[in-house]
Enzyme design. Structure first.
Site, PDB file in Angstrom:
ATOM      1  N   LYS A   1       0.839  -1.205   0.000  1.00  0.00           N
ATOM      2  CA  LYS A   1       0.000   0.000   0.000  1.00  0.00           C
ATOM      3  C   LYS A   1       0.879   1.263   0.000  1.00  0.00           C
ATOM      4  O   LYS A   1       2.097   1.175   0.217  1.00  0.00           O
ATOM      5  CB  LYS A   1      -0.930  -0.039   1.217  1.00  0.00           C
ATOM      6  CG  LYS A   1      -1.943  -1.199   1.156  1.00  0.00           C
ATOM      7  CD  LYS A   1      -2.901  -1.145   2.346  1.00  0.00           C
ATOM      8  CE  LYS A   1      -3.896  -2.296   2.288  1.00  0.00           C
ATOM      9  NZ  LYS A   1      -4.887  -2.221   3.399  1.00  0.00           N
TER      10      LYS A   1
ATOM     11  N   TYR B   1     -12.090  -2.450  -3.927  1.00  0.00           N
ATOM     12  CA  TYR B   1     -12.698  -2.471  -2.595  1.00  0.00           C
ATOM     13  C   TYR B   1     -14.220  -2.475  -2.650  1.00  0.00           C
ATOM     14  O   TYR B   1     -14.868  -2.030  -1.688  1.00  0.00           O
ATOM     15  CB  TYR B   1     -12.187  -1.284  -1.769  1.00  0.00           C
ATOM     16  CG  TYR B   1     -10.814  -1.510  -1.163  1.00  0.00           C
ATOM     17  CD1 TYR B   1     -10.557  -2.611  -0.327  1.00  0.00           C
ATOM     18  CD2 TYR B   1      -9.765  -0.622  -1.393  1.00  0.00           C
ATOM     19  CE1 TYR B   1      -9.305  -2.814   0.231  1.00  0.00           C
ATOM     20  CE2 TYR B   1      -8.504  -0.822  -0.831  1.00  0.00           C
ATOM     21  CZ  TYR B   1      -8.287  -1.926  -0.007  1.00  0.00           C
ATOM     22  OH  TYR B   1      -7.047  -2.125   0.560  1.00  0.00           O
TER      23      TYR B   1
ATOM     24  N   ASN C   1      -1.911  -0.117   7.051  1.00  0.00           N
ATOM     25  CA  ASN C   1      -1.439  -1.442   7.480  1.00  0.00           C
ATOM     26  C   ASN C   1      -0.589  -2.136   6.411  1.00  0.00           C
ATOM     27  O   ASN C   1      -0.478  -3.356   6.389  1.00  0.00           O
ATOM     28  CB  ASN C   1      -2.604  -2.304   7.969  1.00  0.00           C
ATOM     29  CG  ASN C   1      -3.622  -2.563   6.887  1.00  0.00           C
ATOM     30  OD1 ASN C   1      -3.424  -2.174   5.734  1.00  0.00           O
ATOM     31  ND2 ASN C   1      -4.700  -3.231   7.225  1.00  0.00           N
TER      32      ASN C   1
ATOM     33  N   HIS D   1      -2.029  -5.474   1.336  1.00  0.00           N
ATOM     34  CA  HIS D   1      -3.298  -6.157   1.086  1.00  0.00           C
ATOM     35  C   HIS D   1      -2.988  -7.557   0.594  1.00  0.00           C
ATOM     36  O   HIS D   1      -2.026  -7.750  -0.154  1.00  0.00           O
ATOM     37  CB  HIS D   1      -4.097  -5.420  -0.008  1.00  0.00           C
ATOM     38  CG  HIS D   1      -5.238  -6.233  -0.552  1.00  0.00           C
ATOM     39  ND1 HIS D   1      -6.474  -6.260   0.041  1.00  0.00           N
ATOM     40  CD2 HIS D   1      -5.304  -7.087  -1.611  1.00  0.00           C
ATOM     41  CE1 HIS D   1      -7.257  -7.101  -0.629  1.00  0.00           C
ATOM     42  NE2 HIS D   1      -6.578  -7.606  -1.644  1.00  0.00           N
TER      43      HIS D   1
ATOM     44  N   GLU E   1      -9.366 -10.001  -8.128  1.00  0.00           N
ATOM     45  CA  GLU E   1      -8.405  -8.921  -7.896  1.00  0.00           C
ATOM     46  C   GLU E   1      -7.211  -8.999  -8.868  1.00  0.00           C
ATOM     47  O   GLU E   1      -6.726  -7.958  -9.319  1.00  0.00           O
ATOM     48  CB  GLU E   1      -7.918  -8.978  -6.438  1.00  0.00           C
ATOM     49  CG  GLU E   1      -9.044  -8.641  -5.465  1.00  0.00           C
ATOM     50  CD  GLU E   1      -8.698  -8.923  -4.006  1.00  0.00           C
ATOM     51  OE1 GLU E   1      -7.570  -9.357  -3.720  1.00  0.00           O
ATOM     52  OE2 GLU E   1      -9.579  -8.711  -3.157  1.00  0.00           O
TER      53      GLU E   1
END
Ligand code: DAT
Ligand code: MG
Length: 138
Positions: free
Chosen positions: A11, A51, A118, A121, A132
């Site tokens: 990310k 998402y 975080n 993913h 995805e």
């Protein structure tokens, strides 16, 4: 049965902090194979697709804005049980309480934005992985 694949994203926080190499090193050390890898600056539409399952949740808009804040590294990984294995390597969603030894547990914490930053993913099922991978590697 063909070897399983998963979609991993480093990310924007991981890329901006210069942790891409450290994260990829853990993936490689675990023995998974990098099939494809791209640095991408996704647009809002791209992230809305990724998402889609979280649309309407209170954290959705801040999550999309965070994901738009800088480039991400998309990685297509393969290996036996790689979906489960990468999620184990990543640690719990909340980096503050992710176990030490995991990517999120070692490099992440709450910077005042709850669990948003975080670092990574990872797809959560074979269906998510197929969907995805199609979004990030067309
Ligand atoms: P994961 O990334 O562990 O699969 P998820 O799919 O439930 O977690 O959520 C996607 C991302 O959304 C997550 O990595 C960080 C953010 N997020 C999830 N729950 C959140 C919350 N309660 N508050 C803020 N951000 C949240
Ligand atoms: Mg998820």
């Amino acid at each position: 049965m063909p070897t399983e694949e998963t979609l991993v994203l480093v990310k924007p926080d991981g890329v901006a902090r210069g942790l891409t190499g450290a994260i990829l090193a853990r993936i490689e050390a675990k023995g998974y194979t990098i099939v494809d890898l791209r640095l991408i600056h996704p647009d809002r539409k791209h992230l809305a697709q990724h998402y889609a399952e979280h649309e309407g949740k209170p954290f959705y808009e801040p999550l999309i804005d965070f994901m738009l804040s800088g480039p991400v590294v998309a990685v297509r990984l393969s290996g036996e049980r790689v979906i489960e294995g990468f999620r184990s390597l990543a640690g719990k969603t909340d980096p503050t309480v992710s176990a030490p030894g995991t990517i999120r547990g070692d490099y992440g914490r709450d910077w005042g934005t709850s669990v948003q930053q975080n670092l990574v993913h990872g797809s959560d099922s074979p269906e998510s992985a197929a969907r995805e991978i199609g979004i990030w590697f067309d």
